[in-house]
Write a protein that holds these residues in place. Structure first.
Motif, PDB file in Angstrom:
ATOM      1  N   PRO A   1     -20.577  -0.665   3.875  1.00  0.00           N
ATOM      2  CA  PRO A   1     -18.799  -2.124   4.860  1.00  0.00           C
ATOM      3  C   PRO A   1     -17.729  -2.580   3.719  1.00  0.00           C
ATOM      4  N   GLN A   2     -18.205  -2.613   2.863  1.00  0.00           N
ATOM      5  CA  GLN A   2     -17.508  -2.489   1.982  1.00  0.00           C
ATOM      6  C   GLN A   2     -15.982  -1.674   1.556  1.00  0.00           C
ATOM      7  N   LEU A   3     -16.485  -0.244   1.573  1.00  0.00           N
ATOM      8  CA  LEU A   3     -16.158   0.890   1.574  1.00  0.00           C
ATOM      9  C   LEU A   3     -15.523   1.049   3.017  1.00  0.00           C
ATOM     10  N   THR A   4     -15.701   0.239   3.778  1.00  0.00           N
ATOM     11  CA  THR A   4     -15.022   0.957   5.125  1.00  0.00           C
ATOM     12  C   THR A   4     -14.373   0.418   5.426  1.00  0.00           C
ATOM     13  N   SER A   5     -14.206  -1.424   5.116  1.00  0.00           N
ATOM     14  CA  SER A   5     -13.146  -1.991   5.145  1.00  0.00           C
ATOM     15  C   SER A   5     -11.894  -1.657   4.001  1.00  0.00           C
ATOM     16  N   LEU A   6     -12.236  -1.471   2.662  1.00  0.00           N
ATOM     17  CA  LEU A   6     -11.386  -0.798   1.566  1.00  0.00           C
ATOM     18  C   LEU A   6     -10.205  -0.196   2.368  1.00  0.00           C
ATOM     19  N   PHE A   7     -10.750   1.143   2.778  1.00  0.00           N
ATOM     20  CA  PHE A   7     -10.264   2.102   3.464  1.00  0.00           C
ATOM     21  C   PHE A   7      -9.699   2.018   5.573  1.00  0.00           C
ATOM     22  N   ALA A   8     -10.266   0.675   5.751  1.00  0.00           N
ATOM     23  CA  ALA A   8      -9.667   0.493   6.846  1.00  0.00           C
ATOM     24  C   ALA A   8      -8.095   0.014   6.218  1.00  0.00           C
ATOM     25  N   ALA A   9      -8.336  -1.645   5.410  1.00  0.00           N
ATOM     26  CA  ALA A   9      -6.900  -1.889   4.290  1.00  0.00           C
ATOM     27  C   ALA A   9      -6.306  -0.609   4.230  1.00  0.00           C
ATOM     28  N   LEU A  10      -6.464   0.001   3.308  1.00  0.00           N
ATOM     29  CA  LEU A  10      -5.881   1.384   2.861  1.00  0.00           C
ATOM     30  C   LEU A  10      -4.648   1.973   4.236  1.00  0.00           C
ATOM     31  N   ALA A  11      -5.707   1.804   5.028  1.00  0.00           N
ATOM     32  CA  ALA A  11      -5.372   2.832   6.284  1.00  0.00           C
ATOM     33  C   ALA A  11      -3.328   1.672   7.159  1.00  0.00           C
ATOM     34  N   GLY A  12      -3.575  -0.039   7.161  1.00  0.00           N
ATOM     35  CA  GLY A  12      -3.088  -0.262   6.885  1.00  0.00           C
ATOM     36  C   GLY A  12      -1.425   0.119   6.369  1.00  0.00           C
ATOM     37  N   VAL A  13      -1.992   0.153   4.684  1.00  0.00           N
ATOM     38  CA  VAL A  13      -0.707   0.602   4.192  1.00  0.00           C
ATOM     39  C   VAL A  13      -0.177   1.665   4.654  1.00  0.00           C
ATOM     40  N   GLY A  14      -1.242   2.666   5.023  1.00  0.00           N
ATOM     41  CA  GLY A  14      -0.130   4.167   5.021  1.00  0.00           C
ATOM     42  C   GLY A  14       0.768   3.365   6.072  1.00  0.00           C
ATOM     43  N   CYS A  15       0.379   2.849   7.167  1.00  0.00           N
ATOM     44  CA  CYS A  15       1.072   2.449   8.209  1.00  0.00           C
ATOM     45  C   CYS A  15       2.644   2.385   8.545  1.00  0.00           C
ATOM     46  N   ALA A  16       2.439   0.468   6.750  1.00  0.00           N
ATOM     47  CA  ALA A  16       3.921   0.723   6.371  1.00  0.00           C
ATOM     48  C   ALA A  16       4.962   1.488   6.207  1.00  0.00           C
ATOM     49  N   ILE A  17       3.921   2.131   5.900  1.00  0.00           N
ATOM     50  CA  ILE A  17       4.913   3.436   4.737  1.00  0.00           C
ATOM     51  C   ILE A  17       5.363   4.498   5.774  1.00  0.00           C
ATOM     52  N   GLY A  18       4.661   4.688   6.705  1.00  0.00           N
ATOM     53  CA  GLY A  18       5.024   5.803   8.032  1.00  0.00           C
ATOM     54  C   GLY A  18       6.059   5.759   8.771  1.00  0.00           C
ATOM     55  N   ALA A  19       6.167   3.804   8.656  1.00  0.00           N
ATOM     56  CA  ALA A  19       7.376   3.454   9.727  1.00  0.00           C
ATOM     57  C   ALA A  19       8.443   2.981   9.234  1.00  0.00           C
ATOM     58  N   LEU A  20       8.158   3.625   7.352  1.00  0.00           N
ATOM     59  CA  LEU A  20       9.595   3.280   7.014  1.00  0.00           C
ATOM     60  C   LEU A  20      11.107   4.349   7.188  1.00  0.00           C
ATOM     61  N   ASN A  21      10.224   5.790   7.677  1.00  0.00           N
ATOM     62  CA  ASN A  21      10.625   6.757   6.615  1.00  0.00           C
ATOM     63  C   ASN A  21      11.204   6.879   8.649  1.00  0.00           C
ATOM     64  N   VAL A  22      10.844   6.666   9.659  1.00  0.00           N
ATOM     65  CA  VAL A  22      11.624   6.664  11.115  1.00  0.00           C
ATOM     66  C   VAL A  22      12.563   5.480  11.137  1.00  0.00           C
ATOM     67  N   LEU A  23      12.542   3.879  10.508  1.00  0.00           N
ATOM     68  CA  LEU A  23      13.529   2.973  10.699  1.00  0.00           C
ATOM     69  C   LEU A  23      14.512   3.386   9.359  1.00  0.00           C
ATOM     70  N   ALA A  24      14.273   4.025   8.360  1.00  0.00           N
ATOM     71  CA  ALA A  24      15.429   4.499   7.795  1.00  0.00           C
ATOM     72  C   ALA A  24      16.130   5.402   8.612  1.00  0.00           C
ATOM     73  N   VAL A  25      15.935   6.157   9.216  1.00  0.00           N
ATOM     74  CA  VAL A  25      16.803   6.890  10.059  1.00  0.00           C
ATOM     75  C   VAL A  25      17.428   6.493  11.360  1.00  0.00           C
ATOM     76  N   THR A  26      16.660   5.649  11.702  1.00  0.00           N
ATOM     77  CA  THR A  26      17.897   4.010  12.615  1.00  0.00           C
ATOM     78  C   THR A  26      18.262   3.693  11.946  1.00  0.00           C
ATOM     79  N   MET A  27      17.819   3.085  10.753  1.00  0.00           N
ATOM     80  CA  MET A  27      19.855   2.705   9.978  1.00  0.00           C
ATOM     81  C   MET A  27      20.386   3.415   9.904  1.00  0.00           C
ATOM     82  N   SER A  28      20.035   4.749   9.794  1.00  0.00           N
ATOM     83  CA  SER A  28      21.429   5.568   9.503  1.00  0.00           C
ATOM     84  C   SER A  28      22.310   6.188  10.764  1.00  0.00           C
ATOM     85  N   ASP A  29      21.343   5.533  11.745  1.00  0.00           N
ATOM     86  CA  ASP A  29      22.301   6.755  12.651  1.00  0.00           C
ATOM     87  C   ASP A  29      23.919   5.899  13.451  1.00  0.00           C
ATOM     88  N   ALA A  30      24.421   5.760  12.482  1.00  0.00           N
ATOM     89  CA  ALA A  30      25.516   5.683  12.493  1.00  0.00           C
ATOM     90  C   ALA A  30      26.712   7.036  11.906  1.00  0.00           C
TER      91      ALA A  30
END
Length: 413
Positions: free
Chosen positions: A225-254
């Motif tokens: 359970p400890q490793l599984t929860s750690l990996f789940a938490a890291l998926a949340g970290v990855g989600c933040a990183i993955g969202a950044l690329n799209v956010l960058a494109v939308t903020m520069s869409d001008a």
């Protein structure tokens, strides 16, 4: 080295001492070169698809498929390394991956059937050599000194972000000067060359996992359970990183801002690199668990200014802060993973960690794409991913005693 000797080591070390240790520069440089396709191939695939007249939608799908296939196949390749050694996995994987990337424009010079192209791209992602997990498994044998190993792990983690700065820029230059097909060929050549440098190094050729134990304690199981929860938490970290690329494109869409789309990810990666240099240069107080919780909290706080920022220039400066703490989160996650992993399955566990972040990135990118028309929700997505990660870590804290006792402990030597 005894615990007493380790504790008595200087509070600061030089990276010259780390890179001057036998094989460190070769392994780190070869791994970074061999992993350049992670930053180059997705961009080269999109540009090649567009040049073939197939449209951005298919290009984006193929790019995401390459990254997702590479992430999902990491645990399988990690387990194979634990069974057969590193060279037996790295070399065949690199040859297959490079061959498939070269074959993509050769087999389908005008885009080819979508199904055939999709199969080739998926196969290329599945065969990407597991260099990152392999390198993390080599550090204990290459650097027995805990302080040097701590600095090497931080430097290793921080420099990974540079792949996503150098890689896309190199692809853009090659595509504009020559062609996207040439960019794919160079991508394949760099991946193969870097893997050869690592796989032929004596530490990699000699590396064998420790014999698997029969310990059935819950804390020592790979699926605990400890490793599984750690990996789940890291998926949340990855989600933040993955969202950044799209956010960058939308903020520069001008008009006149298009070049800014690469600045946000670059600033984030630069922050990660600088954070690695600071973090790896000295001892830090507290157990690994406390460092992990603290850095995850700082990672979350670093995203909050984006909720109020509308200028891409201000956002570029702001994302350096969560980038700086990303290095600490990932480095301590590796140490925690090592502490909770059964003997003989370290590479597989590291591969699961990498897979978790990669899957989270893919999910974050997909969610951000759906929220692209909702500025506030899109800006909140990185913080939401970081909140999920911190919440999971707070609810399921790793065993601090286990982590402190482990020979790969992080920061507090």
């Amino acid at each position: 080295m005894s615990p007493t000797a380790s504790t008595a080591s200087p509070s600061r070390i030089t990276y010259g001492a780390v890179l001057g240790s036998p094989y460190v520069a070769r392994l780190l440089g070869g791994t970074l070169t061999g992993r350049l396709p992670n930053g180059m191939a997705p961009v080269a695939i999109v540009l090649w698809t567009l040049a073939a007249g197939r449209g951005i939608a298919l290009g984006g799908l193929l790019s995401a498929l390459y990254g997702l296939a590479s992430a999902l196949s990491q645990p399988v390749k990690g387990r194979m390394m634990d069974r057969y050694g590193q060279s037996a996995v790295h070399l065949p994987a690199a040859v297959l991956n490079s061959s498939l990337l070269i074959a993509l424009p050769l087999a389908a010079p005008h885009g080819g059937p979508a199904l055939a192209t999709t199969i080739v791209v998926a196969a290329a992602g599945l065969t990407a050599p597991p260099l990152e997990a392999g390198l993390r498994a080599l550090w204990p044998s290459v650097l027995p000194d805990l302080r040097l190993r701590h600095a090497a792990l931080a430097l290793d983690t921080g420099t990974q972000g540079l792949l996503y700065i150098v890689g896309p820029l190199l692809v853009a230059a090659l595509s504009s000067t020559y062609s996207p097909a040439t960019a794919l060929t160079i991508t394949a050549a760099l991946g193969l060359a870097g893997t050869l440098v690592v796989a032929t190094a004596p530490p990699s050729r000699r590396w064998r996992p420790a014999p698997t134990t029969n310990d059935t304690g819950t804390a020592r199981q790979l699926a605990s359970p400890q490793l599984t929860s750690l990996f789940a938490a890291l998926a949340g970290v990855g989600c933040a990183i993955g969202a950044l690329n799209v956010l960058a494109v939308t903020m520069s869409d001008a008009p006149g801002r298009q070049t800014l789309s690469g600045l946000l990810p670059a600033a984030f990666s630069a922050g990660s690199f600088l954070g690695a240099l600071v973090y790896g240069s000295r001892n830090w107080p507290g157990s690994t668990t406390r460092q992990l919780i603290f850095s995850s909290t700082a990672f979350l706080v670093g995203w909050l200014p984006l909720l109020a920022i509308r200028s891409p220039y201000a956002a570029t400066a702001a994302v350096a802060l969560p980038g700086a703490f990303l290095t600490v989160v990932v480095a301590c996650a590796y140490v925690t993973t090592d502490a909770l992993t059964p003997t003989g399955r370290t590479s597989e566990a590291y591969a699961w960690l990498i897979c978790s972040i990669g899957v989270g990135q893919a999910a974050g990118t997909a969610l951000a794409g759906r929220l692209a028309d909702h500025a506030l929700a899109l800006a909140a997505l990185p913080a939401a991913g970081a909140t999920f990660a911190l919440t999971v870590l707070l609810l399921t804290r790793p065993d601090q005693g286990t982590v402190r006792r482990n020979r790969h402990r992080c920061g507090h030597a």
